[in-house]
Design a protein around this motif. Sequence first.
Motif, mmCIF file in Angstrom:
data_model
loop_
_atom_site.group_PDB
_atom_site.id
_atom_site.type_symbol
_atom_site.label_atom_id
_atom_site.label_comp_id
_atom_site.label_asym_id
_atom_site.label_seq_id
_atom_site.Cartn_x
_atom_site.Cartn_y
_atom_site.Cartn_z
ATOM 1 N N TYR A 571 0.862 -1.303 0.060
ATOM 2 C CA TYR A 571 -0.207 0.086 0.018
ATOM 3 C C TYR A 571 0.878 1.329 -0.168
ATOM 4 O O TYR A 571 1.883 1.330 0.830
ATOM 5 C CB TYR A 571 -0.744 -0.052 1.407
ATOM 6 N N CYS A 587 -5.105 2.692 11.203
ATOM 7 C CA CYS A 587 -4.098 1.321 10.839
ATOM 8 C C CYS A 587 -4.104 0.597 12.384
ATOM 9 O O CYS A 587 -3.581 1.279 13.362
ATOM 10 C CB CYS A 587 -2.913 2.067 10.582
ATOM 11 N N PRO A 588 -4.227 -0.643 12.381
ATOM 12 C CA PRO A 588 -4.195 -1.313 13.566
ATOM 13 C C PRO A 588 -2.795 -1.580 14.093
ATOM 14 O O PRO A 588 -2.608 -1.781 15.148
ATOM 15 C CB PRO A 588 -4.615 -2.833 13.176
ATOM 16 N N VAL A 589 -1.621 -1.259 13.026
ATOM 17 C CA VAL A 589 -0.290 -1.535 13.596
ATOM 18 C C VAL A 589 0.480 -0.019 13.819
ATOM 19 O O VAL A 589 1.637 0.008 13.782
ATOM 20 C CB VAL A 589 0.476 -2.621 12.862
ATOM 21 N N CYS A 591 1.380 1.873 11.432
ATOM 22 C CA CYS A 591 2.469 2.229 10.736
ATOM 23 C C CYS A 591 2.355 3.361 9.717
ATOM 24 O O CYS A 591 3.182 3.421 8.574
ATOM 25 C CB CYS A 591 2.650 0.931 10.006
ATOM 26 N N ILE A 592 1.299 4.298 9.922
ATOM 27 C CA ILE A 592 1.326 5.571 9.007
ATOM 28 C C ILE A 592 1.521 6.716 9.601
ATOM 29 O O ILE A 592 1.262 7.008 10.716
ATOM 30 C CB ILE A 592 -0.410 5.580 8.321
ATOM 31 N N ILE A 602 3.261 5.204 4.258
ATOM 32 C CA ILE A 602 3.058 3.890 5.006
ATOM 33 C C ILE A 602 4.659 3.437 5.177
ATOM 34 O O ILE A 602 5.301 3.442 4.122
ATOM 35 C CB ILE A 602 2.199 3.406 4.149
ATOM 36 N N CYS A 607 3.789 -2.736 7.679
ATOM 37 C CA CYS A 607 2.118 -2.768 7.228
ATOM 38 C C CYS A 607 2.000 -4.224 7.263
ATOM 39 O O CYS A 607 2.519 -5.168 6.665
ATOM 40 C CB CYS A 607 2.252 -1.950 6.033
ATOM 41 N N ILE A 608 0.570 -4.504 7.676
ATOM 42 C CA ILE A 608 0.250 -6.066 7.722
ATOM 43 C C ILE A 608 -0.737 -6.250 6.578
ATOM 44 O O ILE A 608 -1.246 -7.370 6.520
ATOM 45 C CB ILE A 608 -0.447 -6.370 8.958
ATOM 46 N N LYS A 609 -0.783 -5.202 5.723
ATOM 47 C CA LYS A 609 -1.620 -5.282 4.376
ATOM 48 C C LYS A 609 -2.916 -5.571 4.842
ATOM 49 O O LYS A 609 -3.728 -6.481 4.173
ATOM 50 C CB LYS A 609 -1.078 -6.308 3.523
ATOM 51 N N CYS A 610 -3.606 -5.138 5.857
ATOM 52 C CA CYS A 610 -4.917 -5.459 6.296
ATOM 53 C C CYS A 610 -6.056 -4.725 5.194
ATOM 54 O O CYS A 610 -7.173 -4.938 5.049
ATOM 55 C CB CYS A 610 -5.446 -5.107 7.590
ATOM 56 N N GLY A 611 -5.694 -3.577 4.747
ATOM 57 C CA GLY A 611 -6.313 -2.701 3.648
ATOM 58 C C GLY A 611 -7.395 -1.774 4.263
ATOM 59 O O GLY A 611 -8.198 -1.151 3.649
ATOM 60 N N CYS A 613 -6.627 1.011 5.878
ATOM 61 C CA CYS A 613 -6.446 2.329 5.315
ATOM 62 C C CYS A 613 -6.928 2.645 3.760
ATOM 63 O O CYS A 613 -7.791 3.653 3.769
ATOM 64 C CB CYS A 613 -4.969 2.756 5.301
HETATM 65 S S1 SF4 Z 1 -2.838 -2.036 5.076
HETATM 66 FE FE1 SF4 Z 1 -3.334 -2.029 7.004
HETATM 67 S S2 SF4 Z 1 -1.452 -2.253 8.197
HETATM 68 FE FE2 SF4 Z 1 -1.096 -1.429 6.366
HETATM 69 S S3 SF4 Z 1 -0.914 0.595 6.409
HETATM 70 FE FE3 SF4 Z 1 -3.044 0.109 5.957
HETATM 71 S S4 SF4 Z 1 -3.909 0.044 7.620
HETATM 72 FE FE4 SF4 Z 1 -1.907 -0.008 8.468
#
Ligand code: SF4
Lengths: 625, 319
Positions: A571, A587-589, A591-592, A602, A607-611, A613
């Motif tokens: 992302y 963002c749950p981790v 990282c933004i 980002i 990033c754990i790629k949760c999508g 954001c």
């Molecule tokens: S994809 Fe998820 S973990 Fe990665 S930056 Fe977006 S919110 Fe954060």
Amino acid sequence: MSMTIEKLKEIREETLKRMNLRGLPSDKPNAPYRWSVAICMETSCMSSKSREIKQRLLELIERDGKTDEIEVVGTGCFGLCEAGPIVIVRPGDTFYYHLDVEDIDRIYESHLLDGEPVKDLIYPESITEDGYLSYFDIPFMAHQERIALRSSGHIDPEDIREYIAFGGYEALYKALIEMTPDEVIDVITESGLRGRGGGGFLAGRKWRATQVSPGDEKFIICNADEGDPGAFMDRSILEGDPHSVIEAMAIAGYAIGSDQGYVYVRAEYPIAVERLENAIGQANDLGLLGENIFGTDFSFDLEIRLGAGAFVCGETTALTASIEGRRGTPRSRPPYSADKGLWGKPTMINNVETFANIPYILLNGPEAFKKIGTEKSPGTKVFALSGKIKNVGLVEIPMGTTLRQVVEEIGGGIPNGKAFKAVQTGGPSGGCIGPEHLDTPIDFDSLTEIGSMMGSGGMIIMDEDNCAVDVARFYMDFIADESCGKCTPCREGTKRMLEILIDITEGRGDETSIPRLERLARTTELASLCALGQTSANPILSTLKTFRDEYEAHIKEKRCPAGVCKALTNYFITDKCIGCGLCARNCPVSCIKGERKELHVIDTDQCIKCGLCYSKCPVKAIVKK
Amino acid sequence: MIKLTINGQTVTAEDGMSILDAALAHGIEIPALCHDPDLKPESSCRLCLVEVDGRPWPRVACGTPVKDGMVVETNTPEIRATRREILQLLLDNHPNDCLTCQKAGECLLQKYAYEYGVTFRTHNGARRGGEKARFTDTSSPYILRDESKCILCGKCVSTCAELNERSVLSFAGRGFETKVAADRDETLEASTCVSCSRCVAVCPVGALIDRRVREKKIRPWEADRQTIQCKACEYGCEYEVLKKGDERVIRPLSPSGGRPLCLKGRLFVEAEVSSDLRTPYKKEETEKGRKFVRTTWIEALELDGILDRITCNETDSGK
Ligand code: SF4
Ligand SMILES: Cc1cc2nc3c(=O)[nH]c(=O)nc-3n(C[C@H](O)[C@H](O)[C@H](O)COP(=O)(O)O)c2cc1C
Ligand code: SF4
Ligand code: SF4
Ligand code: SF4
Ligand code: SF4
Ligand code: SF4
């Protein structure tokens, strides 16, 4: 009770009197009802509360003593499952959709009592300037033609009398009284009807082979195992019009010389099983099954056998083994079922939809049937339309309809303005058809020519957000899991193909991946024992053909162009960012990073790629690459 | 009688015969792992694919009946390539263990791998039962099972089921996880297995091994071999004596011609020829299920009654 044609006609006339509003081939005699309300009682509408809606409506009618004026009918599927629960009010075939239980009160008060349809509950596409379109005139129904589903939505599948009112069991009478077994088979052969269960084998030829096969005991089997992911054509027929299959099986029994039939149905279809049981019971009570049907010396019994829940049990020889109580694995042919099927006796197996066409063909003649569809694929085919398509549901179209007509007109196109990518037909044995083939007519041979197949009727639409490799992986996952494990190429080969596909989607693909897939595909195709293995690589081969560049992007550039394969997707925030900070807060981790009103960034490593954001950004500044 | 052509050679065959049997009868060998002349064809290993009448779609020789005028090719480059792939698929899921495997030398998988130049795996995909799986069932004093070597040919299942009262083995699971299970996936000890060793005698690889032969460390190619018949009953099942130096062990041979094989017979033959008599075991129903328990030779061979009579008689007449 023994049945005669006079009694059949009597039941028909008697029942027709109360079915005056059901769009019937009758001259509407003394109309007893003012309103007829049809409520879909198919599995998918039932799961969205159609039973409660029916209950509530019955209460209201009871309360006001309107039972003589308003009839409520639980019917089979109307097709547009996506709009469920569906209620159709007749006359007018006014189409109410997405109903809640409370909504029925308003329909009752306004439409049924005051004659004023409830506009905001009516399916928007059926609203015109001067009123409301009948359900059967909405764009979804435009290209459809119903043979297999001819009575679904009109009759109450739990009442044999309504089936009879629609001309039911007249084909059986005609066969038994007016035709020899040979003549019945001639008509089926001449109609050109091909098996709807996948293979497209000529039904007449199969009937004949079983008829001439020596043996004093023969069996008819209806294959209702329907294991394709997403398919529910056969379930709908059994739930909406079980007698059409029962009648057809009896006709087949007469033609072939069999007095015993079995319906092999998935245990996961409890409603279908219940309706079928009920229907068999009613047919027995009326003497339409059992001893000496219509006073002839033809007798026919029907029993239900529940499937063990494995996809491969839909394969003829595995199905037979399963009914016999053995492990449901295919065996090598010859001998063929027509010679040595169930318990070693000549056996004829057809699919549910194939059977559902039979009474129509006998009553209307092969010519009428051949007028519909194409020369080599006459008639219609039922498809379960799903995936990235607006009108998800069940459609029955004449063969020869193009894929484009199905996707764009009947299906209503791709939602959210996305671009069409491919249509998958034929289930796990079929293939993905790209945009260049959208004008292909849907028939057995054309679909095979472009690397897919008709299959039993699954049709899944994909848009630009689907990844071709991921789609192939999905099907291979299914197949590897459903392989019965009997023969080497399928048992071992599908597992290896799956492993390679997983490697590709997770960034471990290398220059050997595609050649290895192609070699394994060839081996499973040539050497597997049954069609499950023989066709197992089709989803790979067809996607490789149309979307090879996508495979290569995964392998060489470690990139998933559709942004589906997580391991290969990153992302990024583009300079469209207005610095609102919404992404960072979600963002749950965490990282933004970024200052207010400034471009955010980002940290791709964290990033754990949760999508999250991606979906939260109000200005769509975040991209997947 | 029917005439057909196999690899350019005209051969005769009986109506109803399979291509495989017709070829074998004329000394033409077609590789096959699951075929056994005494068992119904399963057509599951798919190795015996042949080209029929020049068609691109190969057929299995074991499951295709001969037809008059049929033209069969058993060794075209395409057919050989497909067989190689099938063998590779099997070896891709097989432990690299020929060095210490009891079956080496008479293993069919090894034989065909050699003929077709196929080697052990070079990828890191999954293996049935995991990397370390070995001797998955050591519960029986007579039979060692190693599921990791099983190629799922099904011969053991079929042969065990030939005798109604046995039918111990069956397939369980599906897909890649398919395996052969005793009863409801029990150990041989806990199952109803009667230790007849029919399954061991037909297994084409090292998945079912005669434990007592293995303990003696005699592999067939280094032994003098002799076939003898069991005298315990009128069937006369066949056993093979493997002799190496002073050591002699026996093993049951394939139960062809309706011979049943049984544990008692095996022990009779052992008692007769083995160089040392190892403790016999018999199965007993206990509170904890079926167990193998040590027994005496006299009891194992059910000689107690006879012995009593003989001893009695001899003491009597000695008087
Ligand atoms: S994809 Fe998820 S973990 Fe990665 S930056 Fe977006 S919110 Fe954060
Ligand atoms: C793995 C596999 C699964 C199948 N599943 C079904 C099924 O669920 N329903 C079905 O009618 N046919 C299924 N078939 C096809 C049947 O083997 C058979 O061709 C069909 O039932 C014949 O009926 P028809 O000629 O009327 O199509 C399957 C075939 C294979 C190889
Ligand atoms: S092809 Fe697959 S499903 Fe068919 S018999 Fe072989 S292992 Fe079983
Ligand atoms: S949500 Fe969108 S606009 Fe707001 S800070 Fe994040 S990327 Fe920028
Ligand atoms: S079973 Fe055959 S191939 Fe496998 S290790 Fe033993 S000898 Fe080698
Ligand atoms: S030893 Fe005999 S009874 Fe036991 S599993 Fe083998 S064949 Fe069956
Ligand atoms: S144990 Fe031996 S005989 Fe039995 S299936 Fe496995 S390889 Fe075949």
